[in-house]
Enzyme design. Structure first.
Site, mmCIF file in Angstrom:
data_model
loop_
_atom_site.group_PDB
_atom_site.id
_atom_site.type_symbol
_atom_site.label_atom_id
_atom_site.label_comp_id
_atom_site.label_asym_id
_atom_site.label_seq_id
_atom_site.Cartn_x
_atom_site.Cartn_y
_atom_site.Cartn_z
ATOM 1 N N HIS A 54 0.734 -1.384 0.154
ATOM 2 C CA HIS A 54 -0.001 0.029 0.072
ATOM 3 C C HIS A 54 0.899 1.100 -0.158
ATOM 4 O O HIS A 54 2.096 1.221 -0.069
ATOM 5 C CB HIS A 54 -1.002 -0.022 1.015
ATOM 6 N N HIS B 171 -1.693 -3.073 15.932
ATOM 7 C CA HIS B 171 -2.356 -4.193 15.259
ATOM 8 C C HIS B 171 -3.742 -4.627 15.951
ATOM 9 O O HIS B 171 -4.658 -5.167 15.434
ATOM 10 C CB HIS B 171 -1.522 -5.544 15.031
HETATM 11 O O1 ME8 Z 1 8.093 -4.574 9.402
HETATM 12 N N1 ME8 Z 1 3.073 4.741 7.383
HETATM 13 O O2 ME8 Z 1 7.442 -5.301 7.286
HETATM 14 P P1 ME8 Z 1 6.263 -4.518 7.059
HETATM 15 C C1 ME8 Z 1 4.575 4.600 7.036
HETATM 16 N N2 ME8 Z 1 9.389 -7.202 7.593
HETATM 17 N N3 ME8 Z 1 5.260 3.509 6.349
HETATM 18 C C2 ME8 Z 1 4.657 2.474 6.517
HETATM 19 C C3 ME8 Z 1 3.119 2.285 6.805
HETATM 20 C C4 ME8 Z 1 2.487 3.433 7.249
HETATM 21 N N4 ME8 Z 1 1.205 3.398 7.305
HETATM 22 N N5 ME8 Z 1 2.825 0.816 6.764
HETATM 23 C C5 ME8 Z 1 3.931 0.263 6.202
HETATM 24 C C6 ME8 Z 1 8.243 -5.161 8.318
HETATM 25 N N6 ME8 Z 1 5.199 1.312 6.222
HETATM 26 C C7 ME8 Z 1 9.418 -5.942 8.248
HETATM 27 C C8 ME8 Z 1 10.596 -5.263 8.211
HETATM 28 S S1 ME8 Z 1 13.572 -4.977 7.847
HETATM 29 C C9 ME8 Z 1 14.795 -5.869 8.041
HETATM 30 C C10 ME8 Z 1 12.224 -6.206 8.079
HETATM 31 C C11 ME8 Z 1 6.426 1.142 5.727
HETATM 32 O O3 ME8 Z 1 5.726 -4.954 5.791
HETATM 33 C C12 ME8 Z 1 7.396 1.563 6.503
HETATM 34 O O4 ME8 Z 1 8.861 1.650 6.008
HETATM 35 O O5 ME8 Z 1 5.308 -4.189 8.134
HETATM 36 C C13 ME8 Z 1 7.819 0.544 7.804
HETATM 37 O O6 ME8 Z 1 8.734 0.659 8.622
HETATM 38 C C14 ME8 Z 1 7.545 -0.835 7.002
HETATM 39 O O7 ME8 Z 1 6.672 -0.449 5.696
HETATM 40 C C15 ME8 Z 1 6.903 -2.106 7.603
HETATM 41 O O8 ME8 Z 1 6.722 -2.861 6.493
#
Ligand code: ME8
Length: 509
Positions: free
Chosen positions: A17, A146
């Site tokens: 997204h 969550h």
């Molecule tokens: O945490 N606002 O993956 P993830 C801003 N796999 N950024 C956002 C967001 C939002 N509402 N939603 C997602 C993980 N992001 C792990 C990471 S790294 C070694 C492993 C972005 O799919 C933002 O960069 O939950 C956030 O930190 C990341 O997606 C989390 O992605």
């Protein structure tokens, strides 16, 4: 100089997204900014393909594991390709190359005697893939990100102690005030370090989680998802525990991790301590941003379903305006609301500012000057002052700006300010009135020249955010589309043929 920029690798339990799009766009904007300044950049993004929540999602889909991974990871890669993100390497944690490095790292730490086995009971949030303390939960006992209660889990596992490095990390943060940007997140991390650190559970029994990398020293267990995922930052550039790491060291020396605050603890506490155990320095910088809030004013998330679909936005307005909007609107001090309506407002602002300016001036010279750039011979002090102001502002940012959220915020804001200033100049000078009076010909040409040259400077400055729009503007001004961070005023040559093309920002309802 060689720079290394990374995004988080995203879970594949849902579709990408705008939140994921943002961090990946931010990396691309910073890469382009650095390249314009003559730096070499290696930029990685990718997907986190193991762990319990991907496993649950795979089971719900009823697909074979590799088909599931290929399909879901492919959705992220397709989106980033559709957004024309110029990444150099797309991480797949299920690749053999990555898994080998995870095993190598674990083996190395195990042999150093840093890992111990014990029984553990804790509250586990599958959304975060982390054990939680009661103090991490909201008043209903739910994980705040969550909106679900974590499960109580008791099991035997392997642990990596963190406490012994807590003081080292506190000292590191205090002696490297620029390590975590913006600074308020460094304060947050110091808050996390105010209490003793629990041992980090680095394994999961295969009876519960089978989607992961086998522990090299006990194949009844897989590696904890975060221990596996964080290693991507070093596996992508070829780290190994033995042998020549010269190429790795060169790339790692200027590494910036981009992330949102949801994963601050894993990146700013677990990761540097893991790296220390591996004999590797912390990454040079962490750039941390807040959340995009979806409907209901809560963090946009796959699990909650309150997401803005990047494809819907791209269909509506194209990728460049989305890139610009996100970088301009992300709050420096907190979270930022996003919706299709807000995005439309941002698009209209660009149309009224840069779009309007380009169309008006080009149509006017097509009519009165055969579309040719006029002479700069009669520029007056106020014309030169306008051009110098615009040029100096961009010159300063490109010369001294360090990659950060503040930087993209400031640069995008200065671009809009410059557009407003040139629009105001154009309206005050009223060249359409001057055009009717042959005795004012020199003044008319000076005003047109100033407007065109300012537009050229804006096009160069806006390139990291809107690469296609920047090139379209330069081509419409008869320039080649090679982009460098050079902001000298009065560069357009008299007689250059300009072209009125299609509107840069076509009308949207
Ligand atoms: O945490 N606002 O993956 P993830 C801003 N796999 N950024 C956002 C967001 C939002 N509402 N939603 C997602 C993980 N992001 C792990 C990471 S790294 C070694 C492993 C972005 O799919 C933002 O960069 O939950 C956030 O930190 C990341 O997606 C989390 O992605």
């Amino acid at each position: 100089m060689k720079k290394y920029i990374t995004t988080p690798i995203y879970y594949i339990n849902g579709a990408p997204h705008v939140g994921h799009a943002f961090t990946t766009i931010l990396g691309d904007v910073l890469k382009k900014f650095e390249q314009m300044r003559g730096n070499d950049v290696f930029y990685t993004t990718g997907t986190d393909e193991h762990g319990q929540k991907n496993q649950s999602s795979c089971q719900e889909c009823g697909m074979a594991v590799q088909d599931f991974i290929d399909m879901r990871s492919g959705n992220f890669q397709k989106l980033f390709d559709a957004m024309k993100i110029d990444y150099d390497f797309f991480v797949h944690t299920s690749s053999q190359q990555h898994k080998n490095v995870v095993k190598d790292a674990l083996d190395y730490i195990y042999k150093k005697g840093l890992i111990k086995k014990k029984s553990y009971e804790g509250l586990y949030c599958e959304g975060c893939e982390q054990f939680k303390k009661p103090s991490d939960l909201d008043e209903h006992g739910n994980c705040p990100d969550h909106q679900k209660a974590p499960k109580l889990i008791t099991e035997e596992n392997y642990f990596f102690p963190l406490e012994q490095d807590r003081q080292w990390l506190i000292d590191y943060i205090n002696t490297h005030p620029d390590w975590i940007k913006p600074k308020r997140f460094a304060k947050e991390v110091l808050g996390m370090l105010a209490e003793p650190l629990d041992d980090l559970c680095i394994s999961r029994p295969k009876s519960r989680v089978w989607l992961g990398v086998d522990l090299p020293f006990d194949d009844d267990f897989v590696t904890y998802i975060w221990f596996d995922a964080l290693i991507n930052y070093i596996s992508s550039i070829g780290w190994k525990s033995q042998g020549d790491n010269a190429a790795f060291n060169e790339t790692w020396a200027h590494c910036t991790h981009l992330l949102a605050k949801d994963i601050l603890k894993t990146h700013a506490v677990y990761w540097p301590i893991m790296l220390k155990a591996l004999g590797i320095e912390p990454p040079e910088h962490l750039i941390v941003h807040g959340y995009w809030l979806g409907e209901g004013g809560i963090k946009m998330s796959k699990s909650l379903g309150n997401v803005v679909d990047p494809y819907e936005v791209m269909d509506l307005m194209g990728i460049d305006p989305l890139r610009f909007y996100l970088c301009n609107a992300m709050s420096l001090s907190g979270d930022a609301q996003i919706s299709i309506d807000l995005l439309k407002q941002g698009y209209k602002q660009l149309a009224n500012n840069i779009g309007n300016l380009q169309m008006r001036v080009l149509k006017m010279i097509a009519k009165n000057l055969d579309g040719k750039v006029p002479s700069a011979a009669h520029l007056e002090a106020e014309d030169k002052a306008l051009l110098e102001n615009v040029a100096n502002t961009f010159e300063r940012i490109y010369k001294y700006g360090e990659p950060s959220l503040e930087l993209v915020n400031e640069l995008s804001a200065e671009i809009l300010k410059a557009g407003d200033a040139v629009n105001a100049y154009f309206a005050t000078q009223a060249p359409w009135v001057l055009a009717k009076d042959e005795s004012k010909r020199e003044r008319y040409e000076a005003v047109i020249y100033t407007t065109l040259d300012a537009l050229r400077l804006i096009a160069v400055a806006v390139y990291p955010f809107m690469p296609s729009i920047a090139k379209k503007i330069l081509v419409s001004l008869g320039q080649n589309d090679e982009i460098k961070a050079e902001f000298k005023p009065v560069v357009l040559k008299e007689g250059t043929q300009t072209i009125v093309g299609d509107p840069l920002f076509p009308f949207i309802a």
